[in-house]
Design a protein around this motif. Structure first.
Motif, PDB file in Angstrom:
ATOM      1  N   ILE A  13      48.607  44.974  40.101  1.00 31.26           N
ATOM      2  CA  ILE A  13      48.185  43.963  41.081  1.00 31.26           C
ATOM      3  C   ILE A  13      47.260  44.589  42.118  1.00 31.26           C
ATOM      4  N   ALA A  14      47.600  45.788  42.581  1.00 34.15           N
ATOM      5  CA  ALA A  14      46.746  46.479  43.552  1.00 34.15           C
ATOM      6  C   ALA A  14      45.373  46.786  42.932  1.00 34.15           C
ATOM      7  N   ALA A  15      45.355  47.152  41.655  1.00 34.57           N
ATOM      8  CA  ALA A  15      44.093  47.444  40.984  1.00 34.57           C
ATOM      9  C   ALA A  15      43.260  46.178  40.810  1.00 34.57           C
ATOM     10  N   LEU A  16      43.901  45.055  40.532  1.00 34.43           N
ATOM     11  CA  LEU A  16      43.190  43.781  40.447  1.00 34.43           C
ATOM     12  C   LEU A  16      42.549  43.434  41.792  1.00 34.43           C
ATOM     13  N   GLU A  17      43.297  43.614  42.859  1.00 33.59           N
ATOM     14  CA  GLU A  17      42.766  43.324  44.194  1.00 33.59           C
ATOM     15  C   GLU A  17      41.613  44.261  44.551  1.00 33.59           C
ATOM     16  N   HIS A  19      39.605  45.735  42.439  1.00 32.48           N
ATOM     17  CA  HIS A  19      38.464  45.368  41.598  1.00 32.48           C
ATOM     18  C   HIS A  19      37.750  44.154  42.170  1.00 32.48           C
ATOM     19  N   LEU A  20      38.503  43.155  42.608  1.00 33.33           N
ATOM     20  CA  LEU A  20      37.905  41.980  43.227  1.00 33.33           C
ATOM     21  C   LEU A  20      37.123  42.379  44.477  1.00 33.33           C
ATOM     22  N   GLY A  21      37.710  43.192  45.311  1.00 31.78           N
ATOM     23  CA  GLY A  21      37.030  43.639  46.518  1.00 31.78           C
ATOM     24  C   GLY A  21      35.739  44.377  46.204  1.00 31.78           C
ATOM     25  N   ALA A  22      35.767  45.255  45.213  1.00 34.31           N
ATOM     26  CA  ALA A  22      34.565  45.997  44.822  1.00 34.31           C
ATOM     27  C   ALA A  22      33.506  45.049  44.270  1.00 34.31           C
ATOM     28  N   ALA A  23      33.933  44.070  43.493  1.00 33.93           N
ATOM     29  CA  ALA A  23      32.978  43.106  42.932  1.00 33.93           C
ATOM     30  C   ALA A  23      32.337  42.278  44.038  1.00 33.93           C
ATOM     31  N   GLN A  24      33.106  41.919  45.046  1.00 32.33           N
ATOM     32  CA  GLN A  24      32.567  41.133  46.155  1.00 32.33           C
ATOM     33  C   GLN A  24      31.568  41.933  46.988  1.00 32.33           C
ATOM     34  N   ARG A  25      31.729  43.264  47.007  1.00 35.88           N
ATOM     35  CA  ARG A  25      30.817  44.114  47.775  1.00 35.88           C
ATOM     36  C   ARG A  25      29.754  44.776  46.898  1.00 35.88           C
ATOM     37  N   ARG A  26      29.628  44.333  45.670  1.00 34.65           N
ATOM     38  CA  ARG A  26      28.712  44.940  44.697  1.00 34.65           C
ATOM     39  C   ARG A  26      27.313  45.113  45.281  1.00 34.65           C
ATOM     40  N   ARG A  27      26.720  46.262  44.981  1.00 26.55           N
ATOM     41  CA  ARG A  27      25.356  46.564  45.415  1.00 26.55           C
ATOM     42  C   ARG A  27      24.495  46.892  44.186  1.00 26.55           C
ATOM     43  N   GLY A  28      24.344  45.919  43.323  1.00 28.06           N
ATOM     44  CA  GLY A  28      23.525  46.115  42.136  1.00 28.06           C
ATOM     45  C   GLY A  28      24.356  46.142  40.866  1.00 28.06           C
ATOM     46  N   ASP A  29      23.654  46.145  39.734  1.00 20.60           N
ATOM     47  CA  ASP A  29      24.306  46.075  38.427  1.00 20.60           C
ATOM     48  C   ASP A  29      25.163  47.297  38.100  1.00 20.60           C
ATOM     49  N   ASP A  30      24.764  48.463  38.549  1.00 20.61           N
ATOM     50  CA  ASP A  30      25.477  49.694  38.208  1.00 20.61           C
ATOM     51  C   ASP A  30      26.177  50.288  39.423  1.00 20.61           C
ATOM     52  N   PRO A  32      28.624  52.100  41.514  1.00 21.89           N
ATOM     53  CA  PRO A  32      29.688  53.038  41.144  1.00 21.89           C
ATOM     54  C   PRO A  32      31.070  52.617  41.640  1.00 21.89           C
ATOM     55  N   ALA A  33      31.140  51.898  42.746  1.00 21.75           N
ATOM     56  CA  ALA A  33      32.445  51.439  43.247  1.00 21.75           C
ATOM     57  C   ALA A  33      33.056  50.411  42.297  1.00 21.75           C
ATOM     58  N   VAL A  34      32.224  49.539  41.741  1.00 19.42           N
ATOM     59  CA  VAL A  34      32.721  48.540  40.787  1.00 19.42           C
ATOM     60  C   VAL A  34      33.147  49.232  39.496  1.00 19.42           C
ATOM     61  N   GLU A  35      32.357  50.185  39.047  1.00 18.98           N
ATOM     62  CA  GLU A  35      32.708  50.908  37.822  1.00 18.98           C
ATOM     63  C   GLU A  35      34.016  51.683  37.991  1.00 18.98           C
ATOM     64  N   ALA A  36      34.209  52.303  39.157  1.00 18.99           N
ATOM     65  CA  ALA A  36      35.458  53.036  39.420  1.00 18.99           C
ATOM     66  C   ALA A  36      36.639  52.070  39.480  1.00 18.99           C
ATOM     67  N   ALA A  37      36.451  50.934  40.128  1.00 17.03           N
ATOM     68  CA  ALA A  37      37.526  49.941  40.213  1.00 17.03           C
ATOM     69  C   ALA A  37      37.863  49.392  38.831  1.00 17.03           C
ATOM     70  N   TYR A  38      36.850  49.202  38.001  1.00 10.13           N
ATOM     71  CA  TYR A  38      37.066  48.742  36.623  1.00 10.13           C
ATOM     72  C   TYR A  38      37.916  49.754  35.854  1.00 10.13           C
ATOM     73  N   ALA A  39      37.561  51.031  35.973  1.00  8.42           N
ATOM     74  CA  ALA A  39      38.298  52.080  35.265  1.00  8.42           C
ATOM     75  C   ALA A  39      39.744  52.149  35.747  1.00  8.42           C
ATOM     76  N   GLN A  40      39.944  52.037  37.061  1.00 12.64           N
ATOM     77  CA  GLN A  40      41.305  52.055  37.604  1.00 12.64           C
ATOM     78  C   GLN A  40      42.101  50.835  37.128  1.00 12.64           C
ATOM     79  N   LEU A  41      41.452  49.696  37.057  1.00 12.78           N
ATOM     80  CA  LEU A  41      42.113  48.488  36.573  1.00 12.78           C
ATOM     81  C   LEU A  41      42.515  48.646  35.113  1.00 12.78           C
TER      82      LEU A  41
END
Length: 103
Positions: A13-17, A19-30, A32-41
């Protein structure tokens, strides 16, 4: 030592949250915060799925995509096919007056 399913669920659940937070703050297609959150999820899901199975002989209805499946999907998209294997432009012919032949 087996992981407690409740602890694994809390981590998922924490990883889902996160990942959502990283996706909302996304700064482009690649981003790294979104990719790290994806891997943790993905890791948290695998731990939960295994803990659930070990403790209760139960599985989830979800499956993580393999890298090979992603490559195959990219190849289908490059071929102009949708997920059903149909040609993309075939679905236009199903609606009267909107197919390629009506132009």
């Amino acid at each position: 030592m087996a992981t407690d399913p409740r602890a694994a669920l809390d981590r998922l659940i924490a990883a889902l949250e996160a990942h959502l937070g990283a996706a909302q703050r996304r700064r482009g297609d690649d981003d790294p915060a979104v990719e790290a959150a994806y891997a943790q999820l993905a890791d948290a899901f695998e731990v939960y799925d295994e803990a659930l199975y070990t403790a209760h002989d139960e599985v989830t209805p979800f499956e993580l995509p393999d890298d090979d499946e992603d490559d195959d999907e990219d190849d289908r998209e490059d071929d102009g096919e949708d997920d059903r294997g149909d040609r993309d432009d075939d679905r236009l012919d199903d609606r009267p007056g909107e197919g390629l032949s009506s132009r």
